[in-house]
Design a protein around this motif. Structure first.
Motif, mmCIF file in Angstrom:
data_model
loop_
_atom_site.group_PDB
_atom_site.id
_atom_site.type_symbol
_atom_site.label_atom_id
_atom_site.label_comp_id
_atom_site.label_asym_id
_atom_site.label_seq_id
_atom_site.Cartn_x
_atom_site.Cartn_y
_atom_site.Cartn_z
ATOM 1 N N LYS A 108 0.692 -1.385 -0.211
ATOM 2 C CA LYS A 108 -0.106 -0.137 -0.067
ATOM 3 C C LYS A 108 0.989 1.351 -0.039
ATOM 4 C CE LYS A 108 -3.186 0.109 3.131
ATOM 5 N NZ LYS A 108 -3.955 -0.131 4.399
ATOM 6 N N PHE A 109 2.023 1.306 0.843
ATOM 7 C CA PHE A 109 2.946 2.466 0.869
ATOM 8 C C PHE A 109 3.370 2.395 -0.706
ATOM 9 C CE2 PHE A 109 7.381 3.966 1.154
ATOM 10 C CZ PHE A 109 7.124 5.231 1.692
ATOM 11 N N ARG A 110 3.762 1.472 -1.215
ATOM 12 C CA ARG A 110 4.254 1.803 -2.524
ATOM 13 C C ARG A 110 3.274 2.029 -3.588
ATOM 14 N NH1 ARG A 110 8.873 -3.285 -3.738
ATOM 15 N NH2 ARG A 110 9.808 -3.376 -1.688
ATOM 16 N N VAL A 111 2.208 1.695 -3.505
ATOM 17 C CA VAL A 111 1.063 1.912 -4.526
ATOM 18 C C VAL A 111 0.668 3.303 -4.408
ATOM 19 C CG1 VAL A 111 -1.058 1.532 -5.158
ATOM 20 C CG2 VAL A 111 0.288 -0.369 -4.782
ATOM 21 N N ALA A 112 0.642 3.853 -3.061
ATOM 22 C CA ALA A 112 0.291 5.408 -2.723
ATOM 23 C C ALA A 112 1.547 6.220 -3.411
ATOM 24 C CB ALA A 112 0.284 5.579 -1.331
ATOM 25 N N SER A 113 2.733 6.030 -3.376
ATOM 26 C CA SER A 113 3.659 6.643 -3.954
ATOM 27 C C SER A 113 3.653 6.567 -5.283
ATOM 28 C CB SER A 113 4.967 5.984 -3.493
ATOM 29 O OG SER A 113 5.320 6.120 -1.843
ATOM 30 N N VAL A 114 3.362 5.688 -6.194
ATOM 31 C CA VAL A 114 2.963 5.477 -7.587
ATOM 32 C C VAL A 114 1.935 6.408 -7.900
ATOM 33 C CG1 VAL A 114 2.724 4.071 -9.406
ATOM 34 C CG2 VAL A 114 4.402 3.321 -7.914
ATOM 35 N N LEU A 115 0.878 6.302 -7.385
ATOM 36 C CA LEU A 115 -0.217 6.953 -7.500
ATOM 37 C C LEU A 115 -0.130 8.408 -7.386
ATOM 38 C CD1 LEU A 115 -3.277 4.602 -6.211
ATOM 39 C CD2 LEU A 115 -2.135 4.751 -8.557
ATOM 40 N N LYS A 116 0.367 8.776 -6.271
ATOM 41 C CA LYS A 116 0.724 10.390 -6.347
ATOM 42 C C LYS A 116 1.523 10.841 -7.260
ATOM 43 C CE LYS A 116 0.246 14.046 -3.923
ATOM 44 N NZ LYS A 116 -1.105 14.937 -3.932
ATOM 45 N N GLY A 117 2.603 9.969 -7.768
ATOM 46 C CA GLY A 117 3.448 10.498 -8.748
ATOM 47 C C GLY A 117 2.747 10.524 -10.048
ATOM 48 N N ARG A 118 1.581 9.782 -10.221
ATOM 49 C CA ARG A 118 0.916 9.831 -11.613
ATOM 50 C C ARG A 118 -0.038 10.895 -11.587
ATOM 51 N NH1 ARG A 118 -1.092 3.716 -12.305
ATOM 52 N NH2 ARG A 118 0.655 2.549 -12.860
ATOM 53 N N THR A 119 -0.338 11.539 -10.720
ATOM 54 C CA THR A 119 -1.428 12.676 -10.606
ATOM 55 C C THR A 119 -0.498 14.008 -10.346
ATOM 56 O OG1 THR A 119 -1.837 12.363 -8.258
ATOM 57 C CG2 THR A 119 -3.145 11.514 -9.994
ATOM 58 N N SER A 120 0.718 14.036 -10.346
ATOM 59 C CA SER A 120 1.519 15.135 -9.936
ATOM 60 C C SER A 120 2.443 15.356 -10.995
ATOM 61 C CB SER A 120 2.254 15.008 -8.504
ATOM 62 O OG SER A 120 1.176 14.733 -7.478
ATOM 63 N N LYS A 121 2.660 16.638 -11.111
ATOM 64 C CA LYS A 121 3.845 17.249 -11.925
ATOM 65 C C LYS A 121 4.766 17.960 -11.111
ATOM 66 C CE LYS A 121 2.021 15.630 -15.745
ATOM 67 N NZ LYS A 121 2.542 14.534 -16.679
ATOM 68 N N TYR A 122 6.218 17.937 -11.677
ATOM 69 C CA TYR A 122 7.455 18.659 -11.167
ATOM 70 C C TYR A 122 7.523 19.954 -11.982
ATOM 71 C CZ TYR A 122 11.759 19.684 -8.692
ATOM 72 O OH TYR A 122 12.689 20.333 -8.180
ATOM 73 N N VAL A 123 7.716 21.227 -11.331
ATOM 74 C CA VAL A 123 7.659 22.429 -12.154
ATOM 75 C C VAL A 123 8.645 23.261 -11.608
ATOM 76 C CG1 VAL A 123 6.012 23.702 -10.409
ATOM 77 C CG2 VAL A 123 6.149 24.576 -12.758
ATOM 78 N N LEU A 124 9.672 23.836 -12.571
ATOM 79 C CA LEU A 124 10.553 24.390 -12.586
ATOM 80 C C LEU A 124 10.559 25.810 -13.370
ATOM 81 C CD1 LEU A 124 11.765 21.406 -12.926
ATOM 82 C CD2 LEU A 124 14.008 22.328 -12.428
ATOM 83 N N LEU A 125 10.727 26.950 -12.683
ATOM 84 C CA LEU A 125 10.387 28.183 -13.260
ATOM 85 C C LEU A 125 11.588 29.174 -12.839
ATOM 86 C CD1 LEU A 125 8.947 30.400 -11.127
ATOM 87 C CD2 LEU A 125 7.073 28.405 -11.743
ATOM 88 N N ASN A 126 11.741 30.270 -13.672
ATOM 89 C CA ASN A 126 12.433 31.384 -13.275
ATOM 90 C C ASN A 126 11.546 32.505 -12.859
ATOM 91 O OD1 ASN A 126 14.720 29.861 -13.948
ATOM 92 N ND2 ASN A 126 14.836 30.686 -16.357
ATOM 93 N N ALA A 127 11.826 33.126 -11.561
ATOM 94 C CA ALA A 127 10.950 34.313 -11.218
ATOM 95 C C ALA A 127 11.641 35.472 -11.083
ATOM 96 C CB ALA A 127 10.200 33.831 -10.009
ATOM 97 N N PRO A 128 11.170 36.761 -11.227
ATOM 98 C CA PRO A 128 11.802 37.855 -10.728
ATOM 99 C C PRO A 128 11.522 37.929 -9.193
ATOM 100 C CG PRO A 128 9.455 38.404 -11.949
ATOM 101 C CD PRO A 128 10.155 36.862 -12.207
ATOM 102 N N ASN A 129 12.663 38.510 -8.681
ATOM 103 C CA ASN A 129 12.447 38.378 -7.262
ATOM 104 C C ASN A 129 11.465 39.480 -6.653
ATOM 105 O OD1 ASN A 129 14.685 36.650 -6.881
ATOM 106 N ND2 ASN A 129 16.224 38.211 -6.658
ATOM 107 N N GLU A 130 11.200 40.233 -7.469
ATOM 108 C CA GLU A 130 10.113 41.273 -6.878
ATOM 109 C C GLU A 130 8.719 40.669 -6.780
ATOM 110 O OE1 GLU A 130 10.676 42.441 -11.253
ATOM 111 O OE2 GLU A 130 11.975 42.053 -9.668
#
Length: 285
Positions: A201-223
């Protein structure tokens, strides 16, 4: 060493999705052609390949400890079986359908009519709840043809895309229940097997959470950093790193795929640039 006995559908899409999930959680199954039972090579489980409709009885009798099964089958045949975890695949619905030419305003229109289905218990419970009396004809397979040959006035069957109904000149009118694959547990499971189940169940929950999530990287002006961070619903808080370019930071976070485009739109409006989206294989919380 104790093993956990897990049942999956013998054939079909649910079998393929079930085996993919086991593979995604790091379990290797050595199953030869037409093999009805296979042992994992790197985890204490045995996989049983069974007819879908038989699985609830095997669970009830304790022949298998857990199963990956459609919740529609569990509702029909497994009243004593507990669903432990929704798995998010093999989604469908159990619905009432009638011929296109049949007048229909509500389920009351089927009072005294004939309904063909392979889900008699589910249908009877629904009709009782609605105060409708109808004659239920049990058919295993090709339920959609029943109205065309004069066997029934309506059908109740599983629906995914509705394509089969369309081909048989039927129209979906009522959804009795929504279904998806679930991890179901035998009431006779033993404590040693429960320990193995918790690891799964622990492993499955980790996989399912990964399937419904996206990793986002971005550049932002400090202000604009404060506004941008407030848009990102990260696990705790986004990671913020200074860029070589003065006045800018790199922001890393995780977003839910169902909120994806709304969040991206808001990020752009608030000055985010160079937005990179990456899939997540697994996410351990």
């Amino acid at each position: 060493m104790k093993t956990l006995k897990i049942a999956v559908q013998k054939s079909g899409r649910l079998k393929d999705d079930s085996l993919k999930l086991l593979k995604d959680i790091g379990i290797s199954i050595d199953n030869g052609k037409e093999q009805l039972k296979a042992r994992a090579t790197n985890f204490p489980i045995e996989v049983f390949y069974l007819r879908n409709g038989d699985i609830p009885q095997y669970l009830a009798d304790g022949v298998v400890d857990v199963a990956i099964i459609g919740s529609n089958v569990l509702a029909e045949k497994g009243n004593s079986i507990k669903s432990e975890l929704a798995l998010g695949f093999s989604r469908c619905r159990v619905s009432v359908a009638v011929p296109k030419t049949t007048p229909y305003s509500s389920i009351k229109d089927l009072n005294g009519k004939k309904i063909a289905t392979s889900y008699p218990n589910t249908v009877q419970a629904f009709l009782d709840e609605q105060g409708v009396q109808a004659d239920i004809h049990i058919i295993n397979g090709s339920v959609e043809i029943a109205p065309n040959i004069g066997l029934a006035d309506a059908i109740v069957d599983i629906v995914s895309t509705g394509g089969t109904l369309f081909k048989n000149n039927l129209v979906e009118k009522e959804v009795i229940l929504e279904s998806e694959a679930v991890l179901a547990v035998s009431p006779k499971i033993q404590s040693k097997q429960i320990q193995i189940l918790e690891r799964i169940k622990f492993r499955v929950a980790s996989v399912l959470k990964g399937r419904t999530s996206k990793y986002v990287l971005l550049n932002a002006p400090n202000e604009k950093l404060e506004q941008i961070i407030s848009i990102l619903p990260g696990m705790k808080s986004p990671t913020v790193l200074p860029l070589a370019k003065s006045g800018w930071s790199s922001v890393h976070s995780v977003i839910d795929q169902h909120q994806f485009w709304d969040i991206i739109d808001d990020l752009k409006v608030n000055g985010a640039e160079g937005i990179l989206i990456c899939p997540i294989e697994k996410m351990v919380l």
